[in-house]
Design an enzyme around this catalytic site. Structure first.
Site, PDB file in Angstrom:
ATOM      1  N   ASP A  74       0.833  -1.201   0.000  1.00  0.00           N
ATOM      2  CA  ASP A  74       0.000   0.000   0.000  1.00  0.00           C
ATOM      3  C   ASP A  74       0.869   1.253   0.000  1.00  0.00           C
ATOM      4  O   ASP A  74       2.014   1.241   0.421  1.00  0.00           O
ATOM      5  CB  ASP A  74      -0.979  -0.006   1.172  1.00  0.00           C
ATOM      6  CG  ASP A  74      -0.434  -0.654   2.429  1.00  0.00           C
ATOM      7  OD1 ASP A  74       0.755  -0.987   2.460  1.00  0.00           O
ATOM      8  OD2 ASP A  74      -1.202  -0.832   3.389  1.00  0.00           O
ATOM      9  N   GLU A 133      -5.678   3.418   3.809  1.00  0.00           N
ATOM     10  CA  GLU A 133      -6.131   4.038   5.047  1.00  0.00           C
ATOM     11  C   GLU A 133      -7.574   4.531   4.963  1.00  0.00           C
ATOM     12  O   GLU A 133      -8.260   4.639   5.974  1.00  0.00           O
ATOM     13  CB  GLU A 133      -5.218   5.219   5.416  1.00  0.00           C
ATOM     14  CG  GLU A 133      -3.766   4.835   5.692  1.00  0.00           C
ATOM     15  CD  GLU A 133      -3.590   4.033   6.961  1.00  0.00           C
ATOM     16  OE1 GLU A 133      -4.555   3.895   7.733  1.00  0.00           O
ATOM     17  OE2 GLU A 133      -2.476   3.523   7.187  1.00  0.00           O
TER      18      GLU A 133
END
Length: 385
Positions: A74, A133
Site C-alpha cells: 500500500d 487508510e
C-alpha cells in the site's frame, strides 16, 4: 540494475519525504514508476488503471508459469504531523507515513527488483495500492477488474510492519490477523422543545444515551466471551443551547470483529436495539453502515500453513506466531476474493503505528525482502496448488 541495501534505504527515505493521502498519491506513483523503469524490463509488463490513476501493477513473466502469485503493498499516508526531527522528514505539512507504507513499498520494490534480475518460474503480479487508510483502494481495484487477464492472481501475499516486533521478525498466524471494521452512523429524530416543558418534547439526548448504553451490552451479553468484537461510538452531536431540549442527535462509531459473521451479528443487534427504542420512545432512528473493503484479514488455511512452515524452518529468519489484532486493513477484501496470506514485519519502533513519532528501523527492509524472495522461490518450486 540490482538494488543495494543502501539504495533501498535511500528509496525509502525519499518516499518518506513525499507522503500523500488516500487517492492523492500522485508523486508517490510517479516516483515508483521512475524507479521501476530503471529495472531490467525484459520480463516486465506495467499496467495502470485510468479509473484509479495512482494505482500501479507490474507483471513479472515467469519462465514456466503454473500460477500467478500476487504481492501487494500500500502507498498512502496519514493526516499526522511528524515529530521525529529527521533530515528526511515529511515535506508535506500535516501528512506523514505514520503507518510505515514507505517501508511496505520499499520491500515490494526490493522483491520486484530481485525477480526482474532473476526470472521467476511462475508469473508474479505486484500491486502498488492506493488508499488503504481510507476509500478501500483494494476493493476499488478489484471491482474495476484489475486482477483479470494476464494480471489475474491465484494467491495474494502482503505484509504490514509491526512496531512491537523486533527488527526483521516475521510474524503470522493462521486464521484472522486483523479485524474487519465497519463505520456506523446513527441519526435520532425526537422533538425539540423548551427545557422547562420536557413533557411537550421528545429528548434526543436521552434517547441517544439509552441507545449507547444498550448497544454496549451487545459485547458483554450477546457474544460468547471467548470471541471478540468491539463497538465504539466516538462522536456525538446534539442540541444547540443549554435550555432547549434537543430534537435530534447523531452518533458516529465503529464496529470491529475477527470474522465477517461477527460483524454482521453486531450489526443486526444494533438494528434490533434501534427498533426497540423507536417503539419505547416514539421516535425515529436510522442506522447506516459503511464497511467498504475493510473485511477481516482471514488468512487462507492452506497457504498460511505453508508460509508459516517455511518461515519457521528457515534458520535465516526469526519467526513469531502472533495474536490477532483489532486494527483494520483492506487487504481483507482482496483475500476474501482471492486466497491469500498477510504477515507482519517487525520494525521495533519507539512510537506506535499511526503516531507522530513512529520511526521504523530500516534494517527490516532487507530482512523482509530476503524472507519473501526465499518464500516465493520455495513456493514456485512446489508442484502442488
Amino acid at each position: 540494475m540490482a538494488l543495494t541495501e543502501e539504495q533501498l534505504i535511500q528509496i525509502r527515505r525519499h518516499l518518506h519525504t513525499i507522503p500523500e493521502l488516500s487517492m492523492q498519491e500522485v508523486k508517490t506513483h510517479a516516483y515508483l514508476l521512475e524507479v521501476i523503469k530503471q529495472f531490467d524490463k525484459t520480463n516486465l509488463e506495467i499496467k495502470e488503471l485510468p479509473e484509479l490513476p495512482t494505482a500501479l501493477l507490474v507483471l513479472v513473466k515467469g519462465s514456466n508459469p503454473k500460477r500467478n502469485l500476487g504481492y501487494r503493498c500500500d502507498m498512502d499516508a496519514l493526516p499526522v504531523t511528524e515529530e521525529n526531527g529527521l533530515d528526511y522528514a515529511s515535506k508535506n505539512p500535516g501528512v506523514m507515513h505514520a503507518c510505515g507504507h514507505d517501508i511496505h513499498m520499499t520491500v515490494g520494490l526490493g522483491i520486484l527488483n530481485y525477480f526482474s534480475e532473476h526470472q521467476p518460474l511462475d508469473n508474479l503480479v505486484f500491486f502498488f495500492q492506493p488508499a488503504e487508510e481510507a476509500d478501500s483502494g483494494g476493493k476499488v481495484a478489484y471491482d474495476l477488474g484489475a486482477f483479470t487477464g494476464d494480471f489475474h492472481v491465484d494467491e495474494f501475499y502482503g505484509l504490514h510492519d509491526n512496531a512491537q516486533l523486533k527488527t526483521g521478525v516475521i510474524g503470522c498466524r493462521n486464521g484472522t490477523l486483523f479485524a474487519g471494521t465497519t463505520e456506523v452512523n446513527v441519526t435520532i429524530k425526537g422533538k425539540s422543545g423548551h427545557a422547562a416543558y420536557p413533557h411537550l418534547a421528545n429528548d434526543a439526548v436521552v434517547i441517544a444515551a439509552n441507545f449507547i448504553q444498550q448497544v454496549q451490552t451487545v459485547i458483554s451479553r450477546s457474544i460468547d466471551p471467548v470471541k471478540c468484537g468491539v463497538i465504539t461510538f466516538g462522536k456525538m452531536e446534539a442540541g444547540v443551547i443549554r435550555n432547549v431540549i434537543a430534537g435530534s442527535a447523531r452518533l458516529e462509531g465503529t464496529i470491529r470483529g475477527l470474522t465477517q459473521d461477527m460483524i454482521e451479528f453486531i450489526r443486526q443487534r444494533i438494528r434490533e436495539i434501534a427498533e426497540g427504542l423507536e417503539k419505547s420512545f416514539n421516535c425515529e432512528i436510522s442506522v447506516e453502515y459503511n464497511q467498504g473493503g475493510y473485511y477481516p484479514v482471514e488468512n487462507n488455511p492452506a497457504l498460511t500453513k505453508r508460509f508459516i512452515n517455511y518461515m519457521k524452518n528457515n534458520s535465516q529468519i526469526d519467526f513469531e506466531e502472533t495474536e490477532p489484532k483489532m486494527t483494520g486493513e483492506d487487504f481483507g477484501y482482496l483475500i476474501n476474493k482471492i486466497p491469500g496470506t498477510m504477515f507482519w514485519l517487525g520494525v521495533d519502533s519507539k512510537g506506535a503505528l499511526h503516531s507522530a513519532d513512529f520511526l521504523p528501523h530500516e534494517a527490516a527492509i532487507k530482512k523482509g525482502i530476503d524472507a519473501m524472495v526465499g518464500f516465493l522461490n520455495y513456493r514456485m518450486d512446489l508442484e502442488e496448488d
